[in-house]
Design a protein around this motif. Structure first.
Motif, short mmCIF file in Angstrom:
data_model
loop_
_atom_site.label_atom_id
_atom_site.label_comp_id
_atom_site.label_asym_id
_atom_site.label_seq_id
_atom_site.Cartn_x
_atom_site.Cartn_y
_atom_site.Cartn_z
N CYS A 1 0.86 -1.18 0.00
CA CYS A 1 0.00 0.00 0.00
C CYS A 1 0.90 1.23 0.00
CB CYS A 1 -0.90 -0.02 1.22
SG CYS A 1 -1.90 1.46 1.45
N ALA A 2 0.75 2.04 -1.02
CA ALA A 2 1.54 3.27 -1.13
C ALA A 2 0.69 4.45 -0.69
CB ALA A 2 2.00 3.46 -2.57
N ALA A 3 1.26 5.26 0.19
CA ALA A 3 0.54 6.41 0.73
C ALA A 3 1.13 7.71 0.19
CB ALA A 3 0.60 6.41 2.25
N GLY B 1 0.13 12.96 2.92
CA GLY B 1 0.13 13.19 4.35
C GLY B 1 1.45 12.76 4.96
N THR B 2 1.56 12.89 6.27
CA THR B 2 2.77 12.46 6.96
C THR B 2 2.60 11.00 7.34
OG1 THR B 2 3.06 14.71 7.82
CG2 THR B 2 4.33 12.95 8.86
N PHE B 3 3.08 10.13 6.49
CA PHE B 3 2.82 8.70 6.64
C PHE B 3 3.25 8.19 8.01
CE2 PHE B 3 2.16 4.45 5.25
CZ PHE B 3 3.21 3.69 5.75
N SER B 4 4.38 8.64 8.48
CA SER B 4 4.91 8.10 9.73
C SER B 4 4.05 8.44 10.93
CB SER B 4 6.34 8.63 9.95
OG SER B 4 6.33 10.04 10.02
N ALA C 1 10.27 5.41 5.18
CA ALA C 1 11.07 6.13 4.19
C ALA C 1 10.42 6.06 2.80
CB ALA C 1 12.48 5.56 4.13
N LYS C 2 9.70 4.98 2.56
CA LYS C 2 9.05 4.79 1.25
C LYS C 2 7.55 5.03 1.31
CE LYS C 2 12.46 1.47 -0.44
NZ LYS C 2 12.68 0.11 -0.99
#
Length: 122
Positions: free
Chosen positions: A22-24, A27-30, A74-75
């Motif tokens: 799943c690629a996000a 937004g701030t994924f972390s 990171a990804k």
């Protein structure tokens, strides 16, 4: 606004493996906990697995020992490694993002992907 795009679904025989990703974006994924849900035909959506921002994981009992959720901040991706697949794992799998620390209910999630089909034949 977070956009989520799933990939990696497909058809496999029982006992086989698949890896969903799943690629996000947007937004701030972390800062989001991430989860996987699934919905089989004629059934309600159910929780599969989730991972917190610091790597705490939760699994539904039926997939423990077979599925593994991971994230790569990171990804901006979250993955679900599915091993020893069973016909009852057949469903559309959805990725979701939550502002909570960890969430096993769909109500705790703020953003959803469009889903990817997983079909396991016997």
């Amino acid at each position: 606004q977070v956009q989520l795009v799933e990939s990696g679904g497909g058809s496999v025989q029982a006992g086989g493996s698949l890896r969903l990703s799943c690629a996000a974006s947007g937004g701030t994924f972390s800062s989001y906990a991430m989860g996987w849900f699934r919905q089989a035909p004629g059934k309600e959506r159910e929780f599969v697995a989730c991972i917190s921002t610091v790597g705490t994981t939760r699994y539904t009992d039926s997939v423990k020992g077979r599925f593994a959720i991971s994230r790569d901040n990171a990804k901006n991706t979250v993955s679900l490694q599915m091993n020893s697949l069973k016909p009852e794992d057949t469903a559309v799998y959805y990725c979701a993002a939550s502002r909570l620390y960890v969430a096993t209910s769909g109500n705790g999630y703020n953003y959803w992907g469009q889903g990817t089909q997983v079909t396991v034949s016997s």
